[in-house]
Design a protein around this motif. Structure first.
Motif, PDB file in Angstrom:
ATOM      1  N   GLU A 125       0.474  -1.404  -0.226  1.00  0.00           N
ATOM      2  CA  GLU A 125      -0.160  -0.138  -0.413  1.00  0.00           C
ATOM      3  C   GLU A 125       1.089   1.403  -0.088  1.00  0.00           C
ATOM      4  OE1 GLU A 125      -3.723   2.391   2.369  1.00  0.00           O
ATOM      5  OE2 GLU A 125      -3.267  -0.214   2.833  1.00  0.00           O
ATOM      6  N   LEU A 128       1.423   2.405  -3.496  1.00  0.00           N
ATOM      7  CA  LEU A 128       0.385   3.571  -3.568  1.00  0.00           C
ATOM      8  C   LEU A 128       0.609   4.744  -3.920  1.00  0.00           C
ATOM      9  CD1 LEU A 128      -2.222   0.769  -3.571  1.00  0.00           C
ATOM     10  CD2 LEU A 128      -0.322   0.854  -5.373  1.00  0.00           C
ATOM     11  N   GLU A 130      -2.275   7.867  -2.875  1.00  0.00           N
ATOM     12  CA  GLU A 130      -3.179   7.427  -2.793  1.00  0.00           C
ATOM     13  C   GLU A 130      -3.692   8.991  -3.256  1.00  0.00           C
ATOM     14  OE1 GLU A 130      -5.617   8.542   1.518  1.00  0.00           O
ATOM     15  OE2 GLU A 130      -4.029   7.529   1.453  1.00  0.00           O
ATOM     16  N   HIS A 136      -7.575   4.794  -3.724  1.00  0.00           N
ATOM     17  CA  HIS A 136      -5.883   4.718  -4.345  1.00  0.00           C
ATOM     18  C   HIS A 136      -5.836   5.455  -6.032  1.00  0.00           C
ATOM     19  CE1 HIS A 136      -5.175   3.085  -0.831  1.00  0.00           C
ATOM     20  NE2 HIS A 136      -4.134   3.934  -0.771  1.00  0.00           N
TER      21      HIS A 136
END
Length: 313
Positions: A125, A128, A130, A136
């Motif tokens: 995560e 990624l 945001e 995302h």
């Protein structure tokens, strides 16, 4: 006159029937769930995934793609033919991170009956981007190192559903991942040849955030990460003013996004005395035509890199 069949023989015959039926059912499900061609049928939503399935699956897999060249996955609606392809598949692969938007509900329902896998599920995560409310940016394929993770997920999914041919899948995956490592280096080296102050790419929608982060180039999009979000006159004016103030010479159109949005920005800059050219067409949410170099993931990325460098260097 009919003779009564002893109950013991009846039980024996019934047992044979159930055993035969069970064997037939087992032959059509589980790890051996193949069609008459003895291949694993894999349906993928976007071309980038389908291309990896072909590379890693080889002749063991029948790779079927839903969205072809020029198709925008943000706005895509599944046809009855698409539903049939999904229903007929042994495995369904999709990008995830809300890229497929309106198809997500269909995919989730089908996940109750067969393997339905988001190829981005194993990307950390913290890698990624945001954007808002915990969502995302889905355009992870523009950072080749992140697409390597997606490719490994595809490899593992094929192995899990066809373990008998694990060695073949892993061998092809290793060869493909080596090509992706080379592609990653190529993109970084080529973008680095653009002078730092001119390293700005302006596109129709904000699909290249991962590309910008990975290869050190500023990215500006007229629309947000999804083309489903409308742009307005204020967006056009703001982008026009930026082009004029910073002396940017070229902007880029995308194969899956109408050109009118970028053309409006160019026209606005021209009225202010700034000539801005279209630097070329980039592939963002869809690859090129089948059978061309740009119709593969590696060819698509190379095309984009070469087009950007050619316009901005």
């Amino acid at each position: 006159m009919k003779k009564n069949v002893p109950s013991s023989i009846k039980r024996f015959l019934l047992t044979l029937v159930f055993l035969s039926l069970g064997a037939t059912l087992l032959a059509g499900c589980g790890d051996g769930a193949f069609k008459d061609d003895n291949k694993l049928h894999v349906t993928s939503t976007i071309g980038m995934i389908n291309d990896v399935v072909r590379e890693i699956g080889g002749d063991r897999v029948e790779a079927i793609g839903l969205m072809g060249p020029g198709v925008d996955p943000h706005l895509y609606k599944a046809s009855q033919g698409d539903i049939a392809k999904l229903e007929d598949a042994d495995i369904i692969l999709y990008s995830g991170l809300h890229l497929e938007g309106k198809m997500t509900e269909i995919l989730e329902k089908m996940g109750k009956d067969k393997p339905v896998v988001a190829v981005t599920k194993n990307i950390p995560e913290d890698s990624l981007i945001e954007v808002a409310d915990g969502t995302h940016d889905p355009h992870v394929w523009f950072d080749v190192s992140l697409w390597m993770s997606a490719s490994e997920t595809i490899r593992d999914t094929l192995v899990e559903n066809d373990p008998e041919h694990e060695a073949e899948y892993r061998e092809r995956a290793d060869a493909y991942l080596a090509k992706l490592e080379e592609l990653d280096r190529y993109a970084a080296e080529q973008i680095a040849t653009i002078p730092k102050d001119g390293r700005v790419m302006v596109t129709a929608h904000d699909a290249f955030g991962y590309f910008g982060n990975a290869y050190d180039i500023e990215v500006v999009g007229l629309q947000g990460i999804s083309t489903a979000a409308e742009y307005g006159s204020k967006d056009v004016t703001a982008l026009r003013d930026m082009l004029v103030e910073r002396g940017i010479k070229a902007v880029f159109v995308e194969s899956s996004v109408p050109k009118k949005s970028i053309e409006a920005v160019i026209e606005g800059a021209k009225k202010l005395g700034r000539e801005v050219q279209i630097g070329g067409e980039l592939f963002s949410d869809a690859m090129g035509q089948e059978g061309t170099e740009e119709g593969t993931y590696i060819g698509m990325v190379k095309h984009n890199v070469d087009t950007i460098v050619g316009a901005l260097k």
